[in-house]
Write an enzyme that holds these catalytic residues in place. Structure first.
Site, mmCIF file in Angstrom:
data_model
loop_
_atom_site.group_PDB
_atom_site.id
_atom_site.type_symbol
_atom_site.label_atom_id
_atom_site.label_comp_id
_atom_site.label_asym_id
_atom_site.label_seq_id
_atom_site.Cartn_x
_atom_site.Cartn_y
_atom_site.Cartn_z
ATOM 1 N N CYS A 8 0.833 -1.199 0.000
ATOM 2 C CA CYS A 8 0.000 0.000 0.000
ATOM 3 C C CYS A 8 0.872 1.255 0.000
ATOM 4 O O CYS A 8 1.782 1.379 0.826
ATOM 5 C CB CYS A 8 -0.915 0.001 1.224
ATOM 6 N N CYS A 29 -2.132 6.658 6.295
ATOM 7 C CA CYS A 29 -3.559 6.373 6.400
ATOM 8 C C CYS A 29 -3.974 5.977 7.812
ATOM 9 O O CYS A 29 -4.823 6.609 8.417
ATOM 10 C CB CYS A 29 -3.951 5.293 5.401
ATOM 11 N N CYS A 77 -5.162 0.489 8.375
ATOM 12 C CA CYS A 77 -4.545 -0.814 8.637
ATOM 13 C C CYS A 77 -3.340 -0.577 9.538
ATOM 14 O O CYS A 77 -2.664 0.442 9.429
ATOM 15 C CB CYS A 77 -4.122 -1.498 7.342
ATOM 16 N N CYS A 118 -7.094 0.960 -2.735
ATOM 17 C CA CYS A 118 -7.035 0.349 -1.412
ATOM 18 C C CYS A 118 -7.054 -1.167 -1.556
ATOM 19 O O CYS A 118 -7.975 -1.736 -2.160
ATOM 20 C CB CYS A 118 -8.203 0.806 -0.545
ATOM 21 N N GLN A 158 -21.518 -8.033 8.489
ATOM 22 C CA GLN A 158 -20.083 -8.271 8.634
ATOM 23 C C GLN A 158 -19.343 -7.915 7.338
ATOM 24 O O GLN A 158 -19.786 -8.253 6.243
ATOM 25 C CB GLN A 158 -19.826 -9.735 8.993
ATOM 26 N N TYR A 174 -28.729 -9.162 21.087
ATOM 27 C CA TYR A 174 -28.031 -8.190 20.234
ATOM 28 C C TYR A 174 -28.039 -8.693 18.788
ATOM 29 O O TYR A 174 -27.017 -8.744 18.113
ATOM 30 C CB TYR A 174 -26.588 -7.980 20.698
ATOM 31 N N GLU A 213 -33.379 -7.161 19.723
ATOM 32 C CA GLU A 213 -32.537 -6.060 19.238
ATOM 33 C C GLU A 213 -33.197 -4.735 19.578
ATOM 34 O O GLU A 213 -34.404 -4.568 19.404
ATOM 35 C CB GLU A 213 -32.332 -6.180 17.720
ATOM 36 N N ASP A 238 -23.794 -11.442 20.760
ATOM 37 C CA ASP A 238 -22.779 -10.792 19.938
ATOM 38 C C ASP A 238 -22.884 -9.283 20.159
ATOM 39 O O ASP A 238 -23.376 -8.535 19.309
ATOM 40 C CB ASP A 238 -23.005 -11.146 18.465
ATOM 41 N N CYS A 268 -15.868 -8.921 19.404
ATOM 42 C CA CYS A 268 -14.879 -8.259 18.557
ATOM 43 C C CYS A 268 -13.875 -7.470 19.395
ATOM 44 O O CYS A 268 -13.058 -6.730 18.843
ATOM 45 C CB CYS A 268 -15.560 -7.341 17.544
#
Length: 473
Positions: free
Chosen positions: A96, A102, A105, A185, A309, A338, A359, A404, A431
């Site tokens: 990249c 940036c 990442c 990208c 996702q 969730y 939810e 989740d 996550c």
């Protein structure tokens, strides 16, 4: 690697260090990296100075420069890498061309095995900090390490150089609202890159004005592209500063001519002074206003605001692991807490007797019900309510609860209510390993942590997904 983090946290965090204000830092200095912090930055020590710098690996020496001289109670000193003096064996050449500027990442300079090691250590250290068993049973690596994201969102601005103006687009530099001009990208598909580049040309051709954040003037704020990998359908959302969209029909015509594979285009209106990309109001300019994608044999309708996702290749592996851990029977009643638009619950429904998704977001529940109807899944229903409030009053007896939650994790009240209803199994998808470990600590008096799995959903970044199975004692 990350085993050093806890030991040195007081030294590198000014809020935890009484002596940090008195440390002297040279503008430029030679340093040696001895560990990585939670964000994949190299930690160095020079005389009495301890700091962190991106793109530096353990055992590497480098020249670094201080870029923030103002230190207060909430701001650390910042450093940037000026020159590497030696390279670690784990370093690879980054493809990249805007990687150092940036910030989207974080780990691209590491070979893939080193990235996995970093994420593994991050999860295990988070568990150890809560005095939990840190054994990981499985690590599911990513087969596709480039072009894996199905969602791209960029900002546009006017660049003036040599008395000539041009339209540029890109992502915001980390911790700023400065746009880093982008060409290609590598985590987004060729089509996504082609679309955002074509829109820059159209903005210039039609003499449209990108949004100026300081003056709050201009038209085009952002463009969001969503791509359904299985069906090939593509949605483009053009975010405008107000309902007026001059040359709207011509814009759509030219975009379709340049990128004929686009299946729907919407205008999203966001005139608020906010860093949030999407506004509340939308109008469909072309196509149905949504796209259809497929996960684990189930079709899902995706609009601009749908949570979905971003790595579909790894998502199927993640969901299959959830099904494996749940080990459902045809009589089991499942709670999907969730639940969002119902992706996990819909995938589990064929294996269960009944699935109830809860939810708090009304639009997500509307989408979830529509997805169930379109797929003719009859043993699932969705409730628009706070998960804790629902559990406190619900009279169903659940065999399995799947949760989740967002990156911030669950709440103590929800976890305590969960222990009261006492499902046989809990499958926790997270996550963020630190909030996962915090929540698991709340549950281990009633549950055993039976299995843990890491799924690499976000190659090149410090983010990682973890799946845990808890069984009632």
């Amino acid at each position: 690697m990350n085993s050093f983090k806890k030991k040195i946290s007081d030294k590198i965090n000014p809020k935890n260090s009484k002596n940090y204000d008195n440390q002297k830092v040279n503008k430029k200095m030679e340093v040696k990296c001895f560990a990585l912090n939670d964000f994949g930055e190299g930690i160095f020590k020079n005389d009495k100075t301890i700091g962190c710098v991106a793109n530096l690996l353990p055992k590497e020496k480098a020249i670094v420069e201080e870029v923030n001289n103002k230190l207060n109670k909430t701001t650390e000193k910042k450093y940037k890498l000026i020159k590497l003096l030696n390279e670690a064996n784990d370093r690879i050449t980054v493809k990249c061309d805007v990687y150092k500027r940036c910030g989207s990442c974080h780990l691209l300079h590491m070979n893939y095995d080193k990235q996995i090691e970093f994420k593994y250590n991050y999860v295990t250290n988070a568990l150890k900090e809560q005095k939990l068993n840190s054994k990981i049973d499985e690590v599911i690596k990513a087969e596709k390490k480039e072009r894996y994201r199905n969602k791209m969102q960029v900002a546009y601005t006017t660049k003036i150089e040599n008395n000539r103006s041009d339209i540029v687009y890109g992502f915001y530099a980390e911790d700023t609202h400065k746009i880093i001009p982008l060409n290609d990208c590598l985590v987004h598909s060729e089509r996504q890159n082609e679309i955002v580049k074509s829109i820059a040309k159209i903005i210039k051709e039609l003499k449209l004005i990108p949004y100026d954040e300081d003056k709050r003037t201009g038209l085009i704020r952002f463009v969001l592209v969503r791509e359904a990998i299985k069906s090939g359908e593509i949605l483009v959302a053009v975010v405008t500063n107000g309902e007026m969209f001059p040359a709207r029909s011509e814009f759509v015509k030219r975009l379709r001519n340049k990128c004929p594979y686009i299946t729907t285009i919407v205008q999203n209106v966001n005139s608020r002074k906010t860093s949030i990309i999407l506004g509340d109001d939308e109008r469909v300019l072309y196509g149905p206003g949504y796209i259809i994608d497929q996960l684990c044999g189930i079709n899902f309708k995706i609009s601009s605001k749908t949570f979905y996702q971003v790595n579909p290749y790894q998502t199927e592996k993640l969901y299959n692991k959830v099904i494996e851990y749940a080990n459902l029977s045809k009589n089991d009643v499942v709670l999907d807490a969730y639940c969002g638009v119902g992706t996990i619950g819909m995938v589990m429904a064929p294996h269960a007797g009944l699935v109830i998704g809860v939810e708090n977001n009304k639009q997500s529940v509307i989408n979830a019900r529509d997805n169930a109807y379109q797929n003719k899944v009859k043993n699932i229903r969705f409730v628009n309510q706070d998960a804790t409030e629902f559990l406190e009053k619900d009279e169903n007896k659940y065999d399995v609860v799947v949760m989740d939650p967002p990156r911030s994790g669950s709440t103590v009240k929800f976890l305590q209510t969960l222990k009261k209803i006492a499902p046989k199994k809990i499958v926790y998808v997270s996550c963020e390993a630190k909030t996962l470990a915090r929540d698991l600590k709340e549950l281990v008096d009633k549950y055993d942590i039976t299995k843990k799995c890491i799924v690499d959903m976000f190659v090149g970044t410090y983010h990682v997904e973890t799946v845990c199975l808890l069984t009632k004692k």
